[in-house]
Design an enzyme around this catalytic site. Structure first.
Site, PDB file in Angstrom:
ATOM      1  N   PRO A 131     118.089  28.427 100.201  1.00 48.73           N
ATOM      2  CA  PRO A 131     116.898  29.199  99.852  1.00 48.73           C
ATOM      3  C   PRO A 131     115.605  28.682 100.487  1.00 48.73           C
ATOM      4  CG  PRO A 131     118.218  28.743  97.902  1.00 48.73           C
ATOM      5  CD  PRO A 131     118.799  27.924  99.012  1.00 48.73           C
ATOM      6  N   THR A 167     112.858  23.246  98.306  1.00 48.15           N
ATOM      7  CA  THR A 167     114.063  22.441  98.474  1.00 48.15           C
ATOM      8  C   THR A 167     114.192  22.071  99.943  1.00 48.15           C
ATOM      9  OG1 THR A 167     115.352  24.466  98.749  1.00 48.15           O
ATOM     10  CG2 THR A 167     115.218  23.551  96.528  1.00 48.15           C
ATOM     11  N   GLY A 193     109.204  33.522  98.309  1.00 48.78           N
ATOM     12  CA  GLY A 193     107.927  32.974  98.746  1.00 48.78           C
ATOM     13  C   GLY A 193     107.551  33.383 100.149  1.00 48.78           C
ATOM     14  N   ASP A 216     106.329  23.512  97.671  1.00 47.90           N
ATOM     15  CA  ASP A 216     107.174  22.577  96.927  1.00 47.90           C
ATOM     16  C   ASP A 216     108.601  23.115  96.965  1.00 47.90           C
ATOM     17  OD1 ASP A 216     108.314  20.780  95.232  1.00 47.90           O
ATOM     18  OD2 ASP A 216     107.099  21.275  93.481  1.00 47.90           O
ATOM     19  N   ASP A 254     110.520  23.282  88.784  1.00 46.71           N
ATOM     20  CA  ASP A 254     110.528  22.342  87.660  1.00 46.71           C
ATOM     21  C   ASP A 254     109.197  22.308  86.924  1.00 46.71           C
ATOM     22  OD1 ASP A 254     108.818  19.998  88.815  1.00 46.71           O
ATOM     23  OD2 ASP A 254     110.304  20.366  90.364  1.00 46.71           O
ATOM     24  N   HIS A 287     104.994  14.417  92.214  1.00 46.50           N
ATOM     25  CA  HIS A 287     103.988  15.396  91.796  1.00 46.50           C
ATOM     26  C   HIS A 287     102.565  14.871  91.934  1.00 46.50           C
ATOM     27  CE1 HIS A 287     107.591  17.137  89.537  1.00 46.50           C
ATOM     28  NE2 HIS A 287     107.283  17.976  90.500  1.00 46.50           N
ATOM     29  N   GLN A 294     121.982  29.283  94.503  1.00 45.86           N
ATOM     30  CA  GLN A 294     122.397  27.897  94.693  1.00 45.86           C
ATOM     31  C   GLN A 294     123.164  27.380  93.469  1.00 45.86           C
ATOM     32  OE1 GLN A 294     118.502  26.136  95.326  1.00 45.86           O
ATOM     33  NE2 GLN A 294     117.703  27.406  93.685  1.00 45.86           N
ATOM     34  N   GLU A 315     108.505  31.338  92.606  1.00 45.34           N
ATOM     35  CA  GLU A 315     109.807  30.671  92.588  1.00 45.34           C
ATOM     36  C   GLU A 315     110.895  31.722  92.748  1.00 45.34           C
ATOM     37  OE1 GLU A 315     112.985  28.752  92.636  1.00 45.34           O
ATOM     38  OE2 GLU A 315     111.248  27.432  92.330  1.00 45.34           O
TER      39      GLU A 315
END
Length: 291
Positions: free
Chosen positions: A171, A166, A146, A164, A93, A69, A38, A113
């Protein structure tokens, strides 16, 4: 008033609802790269601080990250404060891992991730969310897909899975499939909880993602609820998470007193809000009832 004209300002605009609605921020570009997955850009705005953009969409800002969060983590932890084994899919993040790591009862945090560049950029530019990734030995950070990780995970190996991700494009697209939710169900223990992003329910495109995600999860989990939160830098300002479980109801099994005894200081989440965030507007209820 000539003093208000600033021809040399750099502005970034994120468009919502095709091309007729946008959020614009005056920015300084700190970093930009095309990763294998990305387009990643780190920017800074005077009001919102440093923020990360992926494929043209804001993912996290220093100013309001605590809202997202808090709500992705503390809602399930207040339903089952005894959670010990946590899987985070995405979350590059580091903010979700940071909040989960505040619980002493948690023994293991596997964080998967797909894009290492996201983590490295956040470690450099947004340490308030990411510094935990190199400081807490319970966090096992793995740069993998994942979807494949959950497919291969042992049955009943986690108490909580937090997706968590996008948006359901690029992705993150595969993380909104029914097959993925079924793999999550298998990887969760008998009292396991799944938290996933439901997007917004206002704009037409987001509304369809919202509806599809809920429909697929209802096919898999016996308990499937939706809760909302306000986030200024996300499209429409009001977004939703899904709460799915094999056993726990998010309101009936809410352990407010037990959670409050832990003494975890939060900036957004509290026990009153826990109940309130599951109270949904009528237009959202109508979408959910349609599936």
């Amino acid at each position: 008033m000539p003093g208000l004209i600033k021809n040399h300002d750099t502005w970034y605009s994120e468009y919502y609802s095709e091309d007729d609605v946008k959020l614009s921020l005056k920015v300084e570009v700190l970093h930009a790269e095309q990763t294998p997955f990305q387009k990643l850009v780190m920017m800074r705005n005077e009001t919102f601080g440093t923020f990360m953009m992926l494929d043209g969409f804001i993912q996290v800002t220093q100013k309001d990250e605590f809202i997202y969060h808090d709500m992705i983590c503390h809602v399930p932890m207040a339903v089952n404060p005894g959670i010990k084994r946590v899987l985070i899919i995405g979350g590059g993040d580091g903010g979700t891992a940071r909040e989960v790591a505040r619980y002493a009862a948690v023994e293991k945090i596997d964080m998967i991730e797909i894009d290492e560049a996201v983590v490295r950029a956040c470690q450099k530019y947004i340490p308030q969310t990411s510094e935990v990734l190199s400081k807490d030995s319970r966090i096992n950070l793995m740069f993998e897909d994942g979807l494949a990780f959950v497919r291969n995970a042992a049955a009943k190996s986690y108490d909580l899975i937090i997706v968590d991700s996008t948006d359901p494009e690029g992705p993150g697209e595969s993380l909104f499939s029914e097959a993925f939710y079924r793999d999550c169900y298998r990887a969760l223990g008998d009292d396991g909880i799944l938290i996933n992003l439901h997007e917004s329910a206002l704009f037409d495109g987001d509304k369809q993602y919202f509806k599809n995600a809920h429909k697929k999860i209802k096919e898999v989990f016996p308990i499937a609820k939706v809760y909302g939160f306000n986030l200024p830098t996300y499209g429409s300002g009001y977004w939703y998470f899904g709460f799915a479980s094999k056993k726990y109801h998010p309101i009936d099994d809410h352990k407010a007193a037990e959670w409050e005894k832990l003494g975890i200081k939060t900036k957004y989440y509290n026990s009153e809000l826990h109940k309130g965030c599951f109270a949904l507007p009528n237009y959202v209820k109508e979408i959910l009832e349609s599936v």
